[in-house]
Design a protein around this motif. Structure first.
Motif, PDB file in Angstrom:
ATOM      1  N   ARG A   4      96.065  65.006  58.464  1.00  0.00           N
ATOM      2  CA  ARG A   4      95.607  63.922  57.566  1.00  0.00           C
ATOM      3  C   ARG A   4      94.089  63.911  56.928  1.00  0.00           C
ATOM      4  O   ARG A   4      93.526  63.389  55.987  1.00  0.00           O
ATOM      5  N   LYS A  84      85.844  59.051  63.929  1.00  0.00           N
ATOM      6  CA  LYS A  84      85.651  57.658  63.948  1.00  0.00           C
ATOM      7  C   LYS A  84      85.689  57.352  62.428  1.00  0.00           C
ATOM      8  O   LYS A  84      85.693  56.105  62.273  1.00  0.00           O
ATOM      9  N   GLY A  85      85.626  58.216  61.508  1.00  0.00           N
ATOM     10  CA  GLY A  85      85.681  57.818  60.017  1.00  0.00           C
ATOM     11  C   GLY A  85      84.395  57.232  59.618  1.00  0.00           C
ATOM     12  O   GLY A  85      84.438  56.566  58.476  1.00  0.00           O
ATOM     13  N   ARG A  86      83.354  57.602  60.308  1.00  0.00           N
ATOM     14  CA  ARG A  86      81.842  57.184  59.591  1.00  0.00           C
ATOM     15  C   ARG A  86      81.381  58.269  59.001  1.00  0.00           C
ATOM     16  O   ARG A  86      80.834  58.895  59.645  1.00  0.00           O
TER      17      ARG A  86
ATOM     18  N   MET B  35      88.800  53.709  63.373  1.00  0.00           N
ATOM     19  CA  MET B  35      88.539  54.477  64.434  1.00  0.00           C
ATOM     20  C   MET B  35      87.394  54.537  64.990  1.00  0.00           C
ATOM     21  O   MET B  35      86.583  55.380  65.427  1.00  0.00           O
ATOM     22  N   LEU B  65      96.913  59.397  54.792  1.00  0.00           N
ATOM     23  CA  LEU B  65      96.377  58.641  55.730  1.00  0.00           C
ATOM     24  C   LEU B  65      94.986  59.213  56.377  1.00  0.00           C
ATOM     25  O   LEU B  65      94.765  60.461  56.192  1.00  0.00           O
ATOM     26  N   THR B  66      94.139  58.284  56.735  1.00  0.00           N
ATOM     27  CA  THR B  66      92.713  58.562  56.978  1.00  0.00           C
ATOM     28  C   THR B  66      92.071  57.799  58.056  1.00  0.00           C
ATOM     29  O   THR B  66      92.791  56.654  58.312  1.00  0.00           O
ATOM     30  N   THR B  67      90.958  58.113  58.418  1.00  0.00           N
ATOM     31  CA  THR B  67      90.476  57.165  59.276  1.00  0.00           C
ATOM     32  C   THR B  67      89.192  56.363  58.712  1.00  0.00           C
ATOM     33  O   THR B  67      89.024  56.731  57.569  1.00  0.00           O
ATOM     34  N   SER B  68      88.786  55.282  59.357  1.00  0.00           N
ATOM     35  CA  SER B  68      87.757  54.602  58.817  1.00  0.00           C
ATOM     36  C   SER B  68      86.933  53.980  60.066  1.00  0.00           C
ATOM     37  O   SER B  68      87.508  54.254  61.214  1.00  0.00           O
ATOM     38  N   SER B  69      85.811  53.545  59.758  1.00  0.00           N
ATOM     39  CA  SER B  69      85.090  53.152  60.906  1.00  0.00           C
ATOM     40  C   SER B  69      85.301  51.730  61.446  1.00  0.00           C
ATOM     41  O   SER B  69      86.306  51.136  60.858  1.00  0.00           O
TER      42      SER B  69
END
Lengths: 596, 127
Positions: A4, A84-86, B35, B65-69
């Protein structure tokens, strides 16, 4: 399982030298810790980003870029961003003017004005994966020329595109191919010149490290056009990573049947070999390079006959530079019209420059021809560090010349730069600020070309030696009236009497610096002053007794114990011991060290 | 490795397409799994795995598909934001793997927003 997230870690020579591989190990370790191995993939790319800000990495699909990474930053980076995507602002690029972190790659001015043709795949593919190259339209141009075009069509297409040799000369590529093709000699050879010899230039190395297949495909297209079956890549031995990646790429291309007998199942045969050169500047001259491959001393010979008539092993030989060849797949894919639509009237397409020296964003840039030097230095380059004043830019390396601030609005193209007394060259661009002495810079370049002169022509061998001696004397305050006129006369003589490009261009830095900075020469010769305060023989250090607080920091740091005085009282410098190393000036926090 | 023909170029391109759109950021749709610590505590990892499995098992190549805070609504985690190209982003809240599968089928594949799980359209205004 598909990933991903891709972490594109720059592993060019420069980033590796500042610890990119340690960063990779740490990343792997941390990614494992959070069980993200199936989600996050690390890709090792070639040069992708600002070369002086390494190690750097880019996180995709978020398009976030990080710089100056250290091992200790990685745990936080992995937890915050990858888990965590930050995104982590403290590791991002800091704008030199606004001083705020910029998150997205595309928002950084360094990238914004670039247009990638030769560097089409830089930082986006793994240079060791041929499939990733293919997924970015790779080898499509080769398929197109083999299936739909005759060699004459290819030559016409390149002529129409207006592509000119990127190695420095700017000779129209299509025309050169035509001369070679029409020559009845056989077999014909194709040579790629990757013997980048200019100090401060790293375009060819970066292209090969980031995207070796673009070069291989470009060579296949060129070989088909001129009718060569054998090619050489003449690359300097000082580029081990580039050689390794190129070697791997050639092996993979052979396995896919893209090199060797019957390329792509057609009746066109072509294979290539890497020739490791010992790194002599004079090999930038085509005939010297040919001699070097033949096993002879790298000395040029009289032209004509040109290599396209009598080159390697006395056969017709076409030599192109890495960047020229790497543009070809895109020209074939998108068409001559598209390429000719970019740039200026006589200089089409883009040019890769390696921006170095006193500049915030040193690195590799590819810009459309016609962009001004001012945009290059202040917009893309981000200006001069430490709020210093811009003085000049040296284009074309030791064969080029200096261009002063008054000419910064000059659009970059072959003719306009030549009018200014410099040359486009292969694309080295060294920025100088107010602290650089132009006489000393000229002396530096003459020292380089003097060392690299092969010695065949006495004008170049003896002339450069004499120039070097005069310039050294001027820098030492021993210059005489008439030196400037003599340098000018000598420079012209070297240019007129030397056989090859080295001698014909070596006096350029002196002639252009006299043309644009004559007052600095005069100050050195008449007043024995170095206006930039750089020539050590002409300056003296002293301590301002009113400003000095006696903090003792200069005293402690002086390598020769030349600073004397008691603590908390103003210090003085013992001039007999001072070696003018400038350490005291760098450490002083009260601006008390004076240089005169 | 066998020798390839010009026709094989398209096949190879198809094979690595997913990796390349990820790097070029040119997917048809983008799913962000929030996330933050709150999201992870509420089970965002299982939502992520579910989505990865769905994409894998259906062999879909044009979705990122990716993550974010943390999106600021910690009590309604796990949360995802679905952005189909040229449409405003939609946030889904209180997710379970089952709900996620339904959203994947209806919204991402068929383009139909699943209103009962959606919180709001659009993202917050940024100054």
């Amino acid at each position: 399982m598909a990933y991903r997230c891709n972490v594109l870690l720059c592993t060019c020579t420069m980033c590796v030298s500042v610890g990119a591989l340690k960063i990779r190990n740490k990343l792997e370790e941390e990614i494992k810790k959070y069980n993200l191995e199936d989600e996050v993939q690390i890709i090792l790319t070639g040069s992708s980003w600002l070369c002086t800000k390494g190690p750097t990495l880019i996180v995709q699909p978020d398009d976030v870029v990080y710089q100056f990474l250290k091992e200790k930053d990685i745990p936080n980076l992995v937890e915050e961003h990858l888990l965590k995507g930050r995104p982590v602002p403290s590791l991002m690029y800091i704008d030199p003017e606004e001083l705020n972190p910029i998150e997205k790659l595309q928002d950084i001015p360094f990238y914004h004005d670039q247009r990638l043709i030769a560097l089409w795949n830089r930082g986006i593919i793994d240079p060791d994966e041929i499939d990733e190259y293919i997924a970015r339209d790779g080898y499509k141009a080769l398929a197109k020329v083999l299936q739909d075009m005759t060699p004459e069509d290819v030559i016409q297409e390149i002529k129409d595109s207006g592509l000119r040799g990127r190695g420095g000369g700017g000779f129209p590529t299509g025309m050169k191919w035509e001369f070679c093709r029409k020559n009845p000699g056989s077999p014909k050879y194709l040579i790629c010149n990757a013997d980048e010899g200019d100090p401060g230039a790293f375009m060819d190395r970066s292209i090969i490290e980031a995207d070796p297949h673009s070069l291989i495909e470009g060579m296949l297209v060129a070989a088909y056009a001129i009718g060569a079956e054998k090619g050489y890549i003449y690359v300097r031995s000082e580029y081990p990573l580039a050689i390794k990646r190129l070697d791997g790429a050639i092996i993979k291309a052979r396995e896919y049947g893209l090199l060797g007998k019957g390329v792509f199942g057609s009746d066109f045969n072509f294979d290539m070999e890497i020739f490791r050169g010992a790194g002599a500047f004079v090999c930038g001259e085509e005939t010297s390079l040919i001699h070097s491959i033949e096993g002879e001393p790298a000395e040029p010979r009289q032209r004509p006959p040109f290599p396209v008539e009598r080159g390697l092993w006395e056969n017709p030989t076409n030599i192109n530079n890495v960047e020229t060849l790497s543009c070809l797949p895109r020209i074939i894919n998108f068409g001559a019209k598209w390429f000719a639509g970019i740039g200026t009237e006589k200089s089409k397409g883009t040019k890769v420059f390696s921006l170095a020296g006193k500049i915030n964003n040193a690195g590799l840039v590819e810009v459309p021809m016609g962009i001004t030097l001012r945009e290059m230095v202040f917009k893309i380059g981000g200006g001069i560090p430490n709020r210093k004043k811009f003085k000049a830019v040296q284009t074309g390396g030791p064969s080029g010349g200096v261009i002063p601030e008054s000419m910064l609005d000059l659009p970059i193209d072959y003719e306009r730069i030549q009018e200014a007394g410099a040359i486009m060259g292969s694309g080295g661009m060294i920025v100088m600020d107010e602290d650089d002495c132009m006489v000393d810079v000229a002396r530096y370049f003459i020292e380089f070309t003097r060392d690299e002169s092969c010695g065949k022509c006495s004008s170049c061998r003896e002339g450069l030696d004499a120039m070097y001696e005069i310039l050294t004397n001027i820098c030492k305050g021993k210059g005489k009236e008439g030196d400037i006129e003599f340098l000018e006369e000598l420079g012209e003589a070297i240019i007129n009497a030397s056989m090859c490009g080295l001698g014909k261009s070596a006096p350029n830095p002196v002639l252009t610096s006299i043309r644009h900075f004559k007052d600095e020469y005069i100050a050195h010769i008449r007043d024995k002053i170095c206006p930039a305060k750089s020539c050590v023989e002409l300056i003296e250090y002293s301590i301002d007794q009113e400003k000095c607080t006696g903090c003792f920091i200069c005293n402690v740091n002086c390598p020769t114990n030349a600073i004397i005085g008691e603590k908390k009282k103003p210090q003085t410098i013992d001039k007999s011991k001072c070696i003018k190393c400038s350490v005291c000036k760098e450490v002083c926090r009260f601006d008390a060290i004076k240089v005169e | 490795m066998p020798k390839i023909t010009p026709e094989d170029l398209a096949k190879i391109t198809e094979r690595v397409k997913r990796t390349m759109i990820l790097r070029e950021g040119t997917g048809r749709a983008k799913i962000r799994v929030h996330m933050g610590t709150c999201g992870i505590a509420a089970g965002a990892r299982s939502i992520m795995s579910t989505l990865m499995e769905e994409i894998e098992s259906r062999n879909i190549k044009d979705i990122i598909l990716t993550t974010s805070s943390c999106a600021g609504l910690c009590s309604r985690e796990p949360m995802i934001t679905v952005e189909v190209q040229n449409q405003p982003p939609v946030k889904y809240v209180d997710l379970t793997p089952e709900k996620t599968k339904i959203i994947f089928d209806k919204h991402i594949l068929a383009g139909e927003i699943v209103k009962e799980y959606a919180l709001a359209f659009g993202s917050e205004r940024v100054p």
